[in-house]
Write a protein that holds these residues in place. Structure first.
Motif, PDB file in Angstrom:
ATOM      1  N   SER A   1       0.845  -1.186   0.000  1.00 46.61           N
ATOM      2  CA  SER A   1       0.000   0.000   0.000  1.00 46.61           C
ATOM      3  C   SER A   1       0.885   1.243   0.000  1.00 46.61           C
ATOM      4  CB  SER A   1      -0.913   0.007   1.235  1.00 46.61           C
ATOM      5  OG  SER A   1      -0.148   0.212   2.408  1.00 46.61           O
ATOM      6  N   PRO A   2       0.330   2.433  -0.322  1.00 49.05           N
ATOM      7  CA  PRO A   2       1.170   3.645  -0.365  1.00 49.05           C
ATOM      8  C   PRO A   2       1.843   3.973   0.957  1.00 49.05           C
ATOM      9  CG  PRO A   2      -0.898   4.020  -1.522  1.00 49.05           C
ATOM     10  CD  PRO A   2      -1.031   2.690  -0.840  1.00 49.05           C
ATOM     11  N   ASP A   3       1.294   3.494   2.080  1.00 47.22           N
ATOM     12  CA  ASP A   3       1.866   3.826   3.386  1.00 47.22           C
ATOM     13  C   ASP A   3       2.774   2.740   3.942  1.00 47.22           C
ATOM     14  OD1 ASP A   3       0.415   6.211   3.398  1.00 47.22           O
ATOM     15  OD2 ASP A   3      -1.351   5.230   4.239  1.00 47.22           O
ATOM     16  N   ASP A   4       2.892   1.605   3.285  1.00 43.14           N
ATOM     17  CA  ASP A   4       3.743   0.532   3.797  1.00 43.14           C
ATOM     18  C   ASP A   4       5.213   0.927   3.692  1.00 43.14           C
ATOM     19  OD1 ASP A   4       1.633  -1.087   4.421  1.00 43.14           O
ATOM     20  OD2 ASP A   4       1.665  -2.185   2.515  1.00 43.14           O
ATOM     21  N   PRO A   5       6.010   0.607   4.706  1.00 44.91           N
ATOM     22  CA  PRO A   5       7.447   0.929   4.635  1.00 44.91           C
ATOM     23  C   PRO A   5       8.170   0.029   3.633  1.00 44.91           C
ATOM     24  CG  PRO A   5       6.961  -0.350   6.619  1.00 44.91           C
ATOM     25  CD  PRO A   5       5.640  -0.038   5.989  1.00 44.91           C
ATOM     26  N   ILE A   6       9.261   0.534   3.102  1.00 50.99           N
ATOM     27  CA  ILE A   6      10.072  -0.215   2.147  1.00 50.99           C
ATOM     28  C   ILE A   6      11.109  -1.030   2.915  1.00 50.99           C
ATOM     29  CG2 ILE A   6      11.639  -0.030   0.165  1.00 50.99           C
ATOM     30  CD1 ILE A   6       8.746   0.667  -0.394  1.00 50.99           C
ATOM     31  N   TRP A   7      11.417  -2.194   2.417  1.00 52.87           N
ATOM     32  CA  TRP A   7      12.361  -3.089   3.077  1.00 52.87           C
ATOM     33  C   TRP A   7      13.784  -2.534   2.991  1.00 52.87           C
ATOM     34  CZ3 TRP A   7      10.529  -5.965  -1.611  1.00 52.87           C
ATOM     35  CH2 TRP A   7       9.159  -6.212  -1.537  1.00 52.87           C
ATOM     36  N   HIS A   8      14.620  -3.044   3.854  1.00 52.63           N
ATOM     37  CA  HIS A   8      16.036  -2.700   3.811  1.00 52.63           C
ATOM     38  C   HIS A   8      16.689  -3.461   2.654  1.00 52.63           C
ATOM     39  CE1 HIS A   8      20.252  -2.301   5.142  1.00 52.63           C
ATOM     40  NE2 HIS A   8      19.816  -1.200   5.734  1.00 52.63           N
ATOM     41  N   PRO A   9      17.694  -2.866   2.003  1.00 49.67           N
ATOM     42  CA  PRO A   9      18.325  -3.566   0.864  1.00 49.67           C
ATOM     43  C   PRO A   9      18.883  -4.943   1.217  1.00 49.67           C
ATOM     44  CG  PRO A   9      18.963  -1.259   0.866  1.00 49.67           C
ATOM     45  CD  PRO A   9      18.194  -1.492   2.131  1.00 49.67           C
ATOM     46  N   THR A  10      19.303  -5.146   2.465  1.00 51.51           N
ATOM     47  CA  THR A  10      19.850  -6.454   2.843  1.00 51.51           C
ATOM     48  C   THR A  10      18.784  -7.532   2.920  1.00 51.51           C
ATOM     49  OG1 THR A  10      19.643  -5.866   5.192  1.00 51.51           O
ATOM     50  CG2 THR A  10      21.757  -5.414   4.121  1.00 51.51           C
ATOM     51  N   THR A  11      17.515  -7.173   2.774  1.00 54.38           N
ATOM     52  CA  THR A  11      16.463  -8.184   2.770  1.00 54.38           C
ATOM     53  C   THR A  11      16.662  -9.163   1.611  1.00 54.38           C
ATOM     54  OG1 THR A  11      14.917  -6.587   3.725  1.00 54.38           O
ATOM     55  CG2 THR A  11      13.964  -8.551   2.725  1.00 54.38           C
ATOM     56  N   PHE A  12      17.045  -8.649   0.466  1.00 53.22           N
ATOM     57  CA  PHE A  12      17.315  -9.529  -0.673  1.00 53.22           C
ATOM     58  C   PHE A  12      18.539 -10.401  -0.402  1.00 53.22           C
ATOM     59  CE2 PHE A  12      14.832  -6.151  -2.671  1.00 53.22           C
ATOM     60  CZ  PHE A  12      13.965  -6.891  -3.467  1.00 53.22           C
ATOM     61  N   THR A  13      19.561  -9.811   0.218  1.00 52.57           N
ATOM     62  CA  THR A  13      20.782 -10.563   0.495  1.00 52.57           C
ATOM     63  C   THR A  13      20.518 -11.721   1.446  1.00 52.57           C
ATOM     64  OG1 THR A  13      22.006  -8.496   0.234  1.00 52.57           O
ATOM     65  CG2 THR A  13      23.172 -10.343   1.232  1.00 52.57           C
ATOM     66  N   LYS A  14      19.744 -11.463   2.501  1.00 53.25           N
ATOM     67  CA  LYS A  14      19.498 -12.490   3.504  1.00 53.25           C
ATOM     68  C   LYS A  14      18.570 -13.592   3.000  1.00 53.25           C
ATOM     69  CE  LYS A  14      20.130  -9.223   7.321  1.00 53.25           C
ATOM     70  NZ  LYS A  14      19.479  -8.498   8.440  1.00 53.25           N
ATOM     71  N   ASN A  15      17.758 -13.285   2.008  1.00 54.17           N
ATOM     72  CA  ASN A  15      16.826 -14.282   1.480  1.00 54.17           C
ATOM     73  C   ASN A  15      17.271 -14.871   0.146  1.00 54.17           C
ATOM     74  OD1 ASN A  15      14.080 -14.270   3.186  1.00 54.17           O
ATOM     75  ND2 ASN A  15      14.896 -12.187   3.130  1.00 54.17           N
ATOM     76  N   ARG A  16      18.461 -14.487  -0.328  1.00 49.02           N
ATOM     77  CA  ARG A  16      18.887 -14.948  -1.653  1.00 49.02           C
ATOM     78  C   ARG A  16      19.104 -16.457  -1.671  1.00 49.02           C
ATOM     79  NH1 ARG A  16      22.243 -11.162  -2.859  1.00 49.02           N
ATOM     80  NH2 ARG A  16      20.834 -10.132  -4.307  1.00 49.02           N
ATOM     81  N   GLU A  17      19.781 -16.999  -0.663  1.00 49.03           N
ATOM     82  CA  GLU A  17      20.024 -18.438  -0.646  1.00 49.03           C
ATOM     83  C   GLU A  17      18.732 -19.218  -0.434  1.00 49.03           C
ATOM     84  OE1 GLU A  17      23.036 -19.491   2.088  1.00 49.03           O
ATOM     85  OE2 GLU A  17      24.612 -18.321   1.096  1.00 49.03           O
TER      86      GLU A  17
END
Length: 380
Positions: A97-113
């Motif tokens: 939604s327009p008010d939801d916070p954006i994730w931290h860039p490391t979210t992709f790093t931690k979930n990549r594997e």
């Protein structure tokens, strides 16, 4: 009467993000297909996450965001998150939604594997192509196979001798006494391979050991590379299987055999597989015939011993049709490299490269399916 510009914006917006997206936007059809496939992956996601603890970012949203990166050729995950911060179309596609916070860039790093791996991407492609509305578009008889070089995230400067020894001293860099002979007592600079014939038997990249030296042709330099392979359905040029291997000389034919043997494709008629002239070897043709697949391979009459394809295959009308349909596979590689941004990968290791390659294949299929299913989905 001239209107006056308002200096202060409205505090609240009463238009939902769903209403802001045009009804005919192509991402609507793509999002519906992607979410249906992700819903079928729910049992797989349940096995990847613990039953207790702090809730994480939903895996469906992370994969949808990664698909956006492939669709629009966004060069990094940080730039993708910047787009998600203010782009309402991207937020709607991911499910924010327009008010939801954006994730931290490391979210992709931690979930990549956990998410961006070969197993999850393989199941994602399987669920997408197994959808009830997609199955009628696929043929269970006629396919094409091809491979392409994928430049690795490594350079010649990272090449090191496999035996751990130092290369011999370099020759002088300029004219003079002793020109052309190695200068004793001088060590080579890193990345200086003058006078040395590089080979995968002697040198290997220190930053990406899985990448092997390979070149597209004699007119191109050898670069640390991988080899990507796809198996395409000839009816609508949809990819039904993909694979990434090391860039060996027989990699294309070995991957084609594996994909043809591993795929369980029922059908009453004889299966065919189209390929270019690099697959015209007696071993590959014999193996395809052994497993019950007719090899519609372009004849390579210039090779020693002649072509392995004879009149038993070329006399049929279907041979010419397969050769013509096979050219559609080049569009897949062109889109992945030019638009998907995979002319050179930014990850290292066969597992990670295979996952990103599979994700871009899924993105290509979704774009194709969005166009092919446009009349049916518009009616629904």
């Amino acid at each position: 009467m001239r209107g006056q510009r308002e200096r202060s914006g409205s505090l609240f917006s009463y238009v939902s993000i769903e209403d802001r997206i045009p009804a005919g936007h192509p991402l609507r059809r793509i999002r519906k297909l992607a979410e249906q496939a992700l819903d079928r992956l729910n049992p797989t996601f349940c096995k990847l996450y613990a039953a207790e603890g702090r809730p994480s970012v939903p895996p469906e949203q992370l994969l949808l965001a990664s698909l956006l990166q492939a669709f629009y050729g966004i060069r990094s995950e940080r730039l993708l998150l910047e787009q998600l911060r203010y782009n309402l179309l991207f937020r709607w596609f991911v499910g924010l939604s327009p008010d939801d916070p954006i994730w931290h860039p490391t979210t992709f790093t931690k979930n990549r594997e956990r998410l961006l791996n070969e197993q999850v991407m393989g199941k994602f492609l399987e669920k997408l192509m197994g959808a009830p509305e997609v199955k009628p578009l696929l043929s269970d008889e006629h396919f094409s196979v091809d491979g392409t070089l994928l430049q690795a995230w490594a350079s010649h400067a990272s090449l090191e001798r496999i035996d751990g020894q130092d290369d011999p001293p370099p020759p002088p860099s300029g004219p003079g006494e002793g020109f052309g002979a190695p200068k004793p007592g001088k060590k080579r600079a890193k990345g200086d391979f003058r006078g040395i014939k590089l080979s995968n038997k002697t040198h290997r990249s220190g930053s990406d050991p899985d990448a092997l030296l390979a070149r597209k042709s004699n007119a191109h330099p050898a670069q640390p590379s991988y080899r990507g392979h796809v198996l395409m359905d000839n009816r609508h040029a949809l990819i039904v299987d993909c694979k990434v291997t090391q860039a060996t000389g027989t990699g294309e034919r070995d991957a084609a055999k594996a994909m043809a043997m591993a795929a369980d494709r029922p059908g009453a008629h004889q299966k065919t597989i189209g390929a270019d002239k690099h697959y015209d070897t007696r071993g590959f043709v014999a193996e395809m015939r052994r497993i019950g697949v007719t090899p519609h391979v372009v004849q390579n009459t210039a090779r020693s011993g002649g072509s392995a394809i004879d009149g038993r295959t070329t006399r049929h009308v279907g041979y010419a049709k397969s050769i013509h349909a096979r050219r559609g596979i080049e569009k897949v590689f062109g889109w992945i490299k030019q638009w998907g941004g995979l002319r050179q990968f930014k990850l290292r290791g066969t597992e990670k490269v295979s996952a990103v390659f599979g994700l871009n294949v899924i993105a290509y299929n979704l774009i194709r399916l969005g166009n092919l299913l446009k009349p049916a989905m518009a009616a629904a």
